[in-house]
Every structure is written in structure tokens, then in C-alpha cells.
Design an enzyme around this catalytic site. Structure first.
Site, PDB file in Angstrom:
ATOM      1  N   ASN A 121      15.178 -35.444  -3.507  1.00  0.00           N
ATOM      2  CA  ASN A 121      15.895 -34.089  -4.093  1.00  0.00           C
ATOM      3  C   ASN A 121      15.552 -33.756  -5.407  1.00  0.00           C
ATOM      4  OD1 ASN A 121      16.910 -34.051  -1.398  1.00  0.00           O
ATOM      5  ND2 ASN A 121      19.064 -34.315  -2.008  1.00  0.00           N
TER       6      ASN A 121
ATOM      7  N   GLU B  41      -5.129   0.676  -5.919  1.00  0.00           N
ATOM      8  CA  GLU B  41      -4.025   0.723  -4.690  1.00  0.00           C
ATOM      9  C   GLU B  41      -3.458  -0.704  -4.272  1.00  0.00           C
ATOM     10  OE1 GLU B  41      -5.823   4.921  -3.194  1.00  0.00           O
ATOM     11  OE2 GLU B  41      -6.339   2.998  -1.846  1.00  0.00           O
TER      12      GLU B  41
ATOM     13  N   TYR C 190      22.120 -30.503  -2.754  1.00  0.00           N
ATOM     14  CA  TYR C 190      20.749 -30.121  -2.025  1.00  0.00           C
ATOM     15  C   TYR C 190      21.074 -29.846  -0.654  1.00  0.00           C
ATOM     16  CZ  TYR C 190      16.130 -30.143  -0.270  1.00  0.00           C
ATOM     17  OH  TYR C 190      15.089 -29.430   0.319  1.00  0.00           O
TER      18      TYR C 190
ATOM     19  N   LYS D 194     -16.780   9.535  -0.028  1.00  0.00           N
ATOM     20  CA  LYS D 194     -15.599   8.870  -0.571  1.00  0.00           C
ATOM     21  C   LYS D 194     -16.126   7.781  -1.654  1.00  0.00           C
ATOM     22  CE  LYS D 194     -12.212   9.838  -0.028  1.00  0.00           C
ATOM     23  NZ  LYS D 194     -10.967   9.488   1.112  1.00  0.00           N
TER      24      LYS D 194
ATOM     25  N   THR E 274       6.311  14.499 -17.990  1.00  0.00           N
ATOM     26  CA  THR E 274       7.374  13.967 -17.482  1.00  0.00           C
ATOM     27  C   THR E 274       7.636  14.814 -16.119  1.00  0.00           C
ATOM     28  OG1 THR E 274       8.796  15.935 -18.584  1.00  0.00           O
ATOM     29  CG2 THR E 274       8.640  13.955 -19.909  1.00  0.00           C
ATOM     30  N   HIS E 275       8.207  13.978 -15.223  1.00  0.00           N
ATOM     31  CA  HIS E 275       8.416  14.498 -13.813  1.00  0.00           C
ATOM     32  C   HIS E 275       6.959  14.940 -13.292  1.00  0.00           C
ATOM     33  CE1 HIS E 275      12.609  15.103 -14.692  1.00  0.00           C
ATOM     34  NE2 HIS E 275      12.233  15.397 -15.758  1.00  0.00           N
TER      35      HIS E 275
ATOM     36  N   GLN F 239      14.069 -25.800   1.078  1.00  0.00           N
ATOM     37  CA  GLN F 239      12.588 -26.138   1.286  1.00  0.00           C
ATOM     38  C   GLN F 239      11.879 -24.809   1.275  1.00  0.00           C
ATOM     39  OE1 GLN F 239      11.137 -29.355   4.262  1.00  0.00           O
ATOM     40  NE2 GLN F 239      10.361 -27.566   5.397  1.00  0.00           N
TER      41      GLN F 239
ATOM     42  N   ASN G 291     -13.206   5.492  -3.392  1.00  0.00           N
ATOM     43  CA  ASN G 291     -11.783   5.194  -3.417  1.00  0.00           C
ATOM     44  C   ASN G 291     -11.400   3.911  -4.433  1.00  0.00           C
ATOM     45  OD1 ASN G 291     -11.401   7.010  -1.287  1.00  0.00           O
ATOM     46  ND2 ASN G 291     -11.838   5.339   0.277  1.00  0.00           N
TER      47      ASN G 291
ATOM     48  N   SER H  55     -15.703   4.892   2.257  1.00  0.00           N
ATOM     49  CA  SER H  55     -14.973   5.155   3.529  1.00  0.00           C
ATOM     50  C   SER H  55     -16.229   4.991   4.816  1.00  0.00           C
ATOM     51  CB  SER H  55     -14.948   6.661   3.801  1.00  0.00           C
ATOM     52  OG  SER H  55     -14.478   7.034   5.068  1.00  0.00           O
TER      53      SER H  55
END
Length: 460
Positions: free
Chosen positions: A109, A289, A316, A282, A154-155, A321, A284, A276
Site C-alpha cells: 500500500n 484535429e 486503501y 484534399k 468574438t463569437h 488499482q 487535411n 483523402s
């Protein structure tokens, strides 16, 4: 026979043995386990519990086991349950009955609580080093882009013009706070629980302080119940890791947006992009991501351990574990993400002209026009309302504020003079914001210098 099998009349069922064993993942703690055992053995000799000869046998045997593990010569046994009992079994096989004395005054422990602290101490240092590299990269890029004009948002709507340097320095502040959180976590975990035993200490005259000093820890836990059942340090690390991943995810989200055909602010290097299987054109931003996606994984590690710990009585419990896999996963994830994000930033191509063109659209200088009126004595709320009407008028005509003639402006208010055009130029809008924390190149340059000082202090 199990090392704890004296009390039992029947062997553990095979299914239970496999379910119960943690060696598949906690073997990763072999180095910390052996370090702790060597320190414990030396202390047992120092206080006279075992002889100097026995100490030497234990230390030599443990050193040899460490070398063999790192050389790939050791195959751990599921039947020995965990890394602690695997190491003890290997030791006893090598040096005989003296190996059985190693566990004197100690429990698995307090042993595992020590191992996990030592593991996280090392991993935090490595994570801080990777964070340092990322921060230095962002600082260097900021220096190179002090006058790379871009729109601020912003937004996700264009708001005011800023610079790329100003934008990147926002992430520098986030990552500096991450370094601080990791440093605080390391400070709190850097104490030794060894000597807490199973939960009530031991009658042996152990010198807990000597073990702590041997392991370069700052002290010892002051309550044996807490010493074996505390996982706050692991939770604190996972919380800090989750916030760090959130910052990485926000940065990567912006890289994904900026590299889109709609923005075209940056181009990702081919080495940090993928294609792709069906669309030949493509390119990517998969690396960015995937970092964004892995953030949820680390959040899950934090929530999993919080859930494990939430209802546990002292001290404990076997539930604990389940702490290690969460910690290991978070450690691996953040280190891999930091390793890939830093060069991804270095290698991206910034399209300065596109960014500057974007800063000129969307009436990002509207606030500056309102400020122009306010500086000439118009109450800001009135200035705000007037500029709002001007923006509406320009929007209907499909022109910018800088495209209106002075005569048109003066038709709305005689306060407008020729100097208004210099006041709403994009570069002027940025350069004029010299307030601390603002986007002017000289202010950002000062922020870079100060951030370097902060980073240096945090790394001590």
C-alpha cells in the site's frame, strides 16, 4: 505459493488471478519500485533491522534486476500479481532468503503510493520541458509576426484588428499557467508515504526521513491513513493535464479554421497534413484535429479517477488499482501531443496578406471610430449609437467605414474632420492600443520579454 498465501487454504481461481493482476500495466513502475526498495533497504540497515551484508546483497540484487529489465531479459509473471511482488520474487530467486527481508516494515500500500509519486515527479519534469519548447516556439513566432495584421474575433465574428503576435501570445499566457500548475503539483507530491505500512505504520524503528532524502523528496506524509489512501496528487496532475489539453485543443481548433479554404490564413506543412483516399485535392489538418480529439481522452482519465475515489472509505481499497492506467494514459497523451504541436507550428506557412486583408473587412475599425468621437467630447454611448447607424448604412452599400467620403460623414455629424481617416486605418487601430496587454507591436514585444522572464522563473 503467493507471498501473502499463508492464511489461505485454497488457490486463487485462474479467472480471478487474471482479473486481479495489475502487472500488465504497473510493470511500467519497475524503475521507481526498485529505487524505492533500494532506499528502503539502506534505511533498514541504517537503523539496525538488517545487517550491512544483507543490505549489500539486497542493493546488488536490485541493481542487477533493474539492469536485466532494461535489457529486456525479464518476463514478468501474471501470477505474481504486480510489479512489487514480481521484483521481490525475482530478488528472492537470485539472493535467497535475504530477499524476503526487503519487505520488513513495508506494505504494498505504501510502496505503490511511493512508486506513483516518483513516476509522476519524473513525468512532470519531462512535460514541463516539452511545454518550455512549445512556449519558446510561440515566443519566437510572435517576434516574427509583431506586424502581421489580422482580425480578432468574438463569437467567431470579426471584432477588432490585432496582430498574429498578439494572438499567439494569448496562448503563451495559457501555457505559462500550465507550467505553474505542473510545478505546484510536483511540489505537493514530492513527499514520501513509505513507512505508512498498510495503514497504521509499523513497530520497526524506521527512519522515514532518510528514505525521503535518499529519493530526493522534501519530507514524509504525516498520517499513515492518508499516506496510503491519498491520490490527490494524481488527480491534481490529471486536472492540470486536462487544462493543458484544453489549451492545446483551442490552439489546434484555430489552426484548423485558419487553414480552411474560407480563411486561408495559414497553410499546414505537408509533413503535418494528410490526404483523402477518395478526394485527390484534399489536404487535411489531421494532426491538429487529432490533438483536439485526444483532449476528451485526458478529460476521461480525470473523470475516471475522480469516480473511483469518490466513495472510498479509509484507507486503501483495491479500487485504487485503477489509478495507474488513467495516469499513464494522460502522461502518454499530453507528451505525444506536445511533441507534435511544436514542430507543426514551426513549419506552418503564414499568409500575411490574407490576414491583413481579413483585418480590413467586417468593420473591425468601428470601435476606433466611436473612440474618435468620444475623444472629441461625444459621450461614448451616443458615439456608439451613431457609429452603429453608420455601419448599417455602409453595410447596405457594401462599403467599409474608410470608403465613405468626408462629406458623407459630416452630413451625419459636424464633429467629423479629415483626421478621422487616419484614426480608423487598420495599422493605426493596432498601433494606438499601447495599454499593457494590448496588441500594439511595442506592447507585445514587451510582453514577449516579460514572458521569457516568467518562464525562466517557473522552470527553477
Amino acid at each position: 505459493m503467493k507471498l501473502w498465501g499463508g492464511r489461505f487454504e485454497k488457490s486463487t481461481e485462474g479467472l480471478v488471478e487474471d482479473f486481479h493482476s495489475s502487472i500488465r500495466f504497473d510493470q511500467r513502475l519497475y524503475k521507481q519500485d526498485i529505487q524505492g526498495s533500494i532506499a528502503h533497504a539502506k534505511m533498514l540497515g541504517y537503523v539496525g533491522v538488517i545487517s550491512e551484508s544483507e543490505v549489500n546483497q539486497l542493493v546488488q540484487g536490485l541493481d542487477e534486476i533493474l539492469g536485466d529489465i532494461e535489457a529486456g531479459k525479464v518476463e514478468f509473471e501474471i501470477g505474481a500479481e504486480d510489479i512489487h511482488m514480481n521484483v521481490e520474487k525475482l530478488l528472492t530467486e537470485r539472493i535467497g532468503s535475504v530477499g524476503k527481508k526487503l519487505h520488513t516494515g513495508r506494505s504494498r500500500n505504501d510502496q505503490v503510493a511511493l512508486d506513483l509519486r516518483l513516476f509522476l515527479k519524473t513525468e512532470i519534469d519531462q512535460t514541463k520541458s516539452l511545454l518550455q519548447n512549445l512556449i519558446q516556439t510561440l515566443l519566437q513566432l510572435s517576434e516574427e509576426h509583431l506586424e502581421t495584421w489580422m482580425p480578432g474575433y468574438t463569437h467567431l465574428q470579426k471584432a477588432q484588428p490585432i496582430t498574429l503576435a498578439h494572438h499567439l501570445m494569448a496562448y503563451v499566457q495559457m501555457f505559462l499557467r500550465d507550467v505553474g500548475r505542473l510545478k505546484d503539483t510536483r511540489k505537493r507530491l514530492n513527499i514520501s508515504p513509505l513507512g505508512s505500512g498498510a495503514m497504521a505504520g509499523t513497530t520497526f524503528p524506521l527512519d522515514r526521513g532518510q528514505v525521503a532524502r535518499e529519493l530526493e523528496l522534501d519530507g514524509v506524509t504525516l498520517n499513515s491513513l492518508d499516506g496510503v489512501s491519498d491520490r490527490d496528487f494524481a488527480l491534481e496532475f490529471l486536472a492540470a493535464a486536462s487544462i493543458l489539453m484544453m489549451h492545446l485543443s483551442r490552439l489546434c481548433e484555430e489552426l484548423v479554421i485558419w487553414s480552411s479554404g474560407e480563411f486561408q490564413f495559414i497553410s499546414m506543412d505537408d509533413g503535418y497534413s494528410t490526404g483523402s483516399s477518395i478526394m485527390p485535392q484534399k489536404k487535411n489538418p489531421d494532426v491538429a484535429e487529432l490533438v483536439r480529439g485526444k483532449t476528451g481522452r485526458v478529460y476521461g482519465d480525470l473523470m475516471a479517477l475522480l469516480t473511483v475515489m469518490k466513495g472510498l472509505p479509509l484507507a486503501y481499497n483495491k479500487d485504487m488499482q485503477e489509478d495507474k492506467e488513467q495516469v499513464f494514459d494522460a502522461v502518454d497523451t499530453i507528451k505525444k501531443c506536445l511533441l507534435v504541436v511544436e514542430p507543426m507550428l514551426w513549419t506552418m506557412q503564414v499568409h500575411r496578406d490574407t490576414m491583413a486583408s481579413g483585418a480590413k473587412g467586417g468593420f473591425t475599425n468601428a470601435t476606433d471610430l466611436a473612440d474618435y468621437l468620444a475623444k472629441k467630447g461625444v459621450p461614448f454611448r451616443e458615439a456608439h449609437e451613431l457609429v452603429g447607424r453608420i455601419v448599417l448604412q455602409c453595410s447596405k452599400k457594401g462599403i467599409g467605414l474608410e470608403d465613405m467620403s468626408l462629406q458623407e460623414y459630416q452630413g451625419l455629424s459636424p464633429i467629423f474632420q479629415e483626421d478621422l481617416f487616419s484614426s480608423i486605418g487598420i495599422e493605426h487601430c493596432v498601433r494606438a492600443r499601447k495599454i499593457t496587454g494590448g496588441p500594439s507591436p511595442e506592447t507585445v514585444a514587451e510582453g514577449i520579454r516579460e514572458s521569457r522572464k516568467v518562464l525562466e522563473k517557473l522552470l527553477w
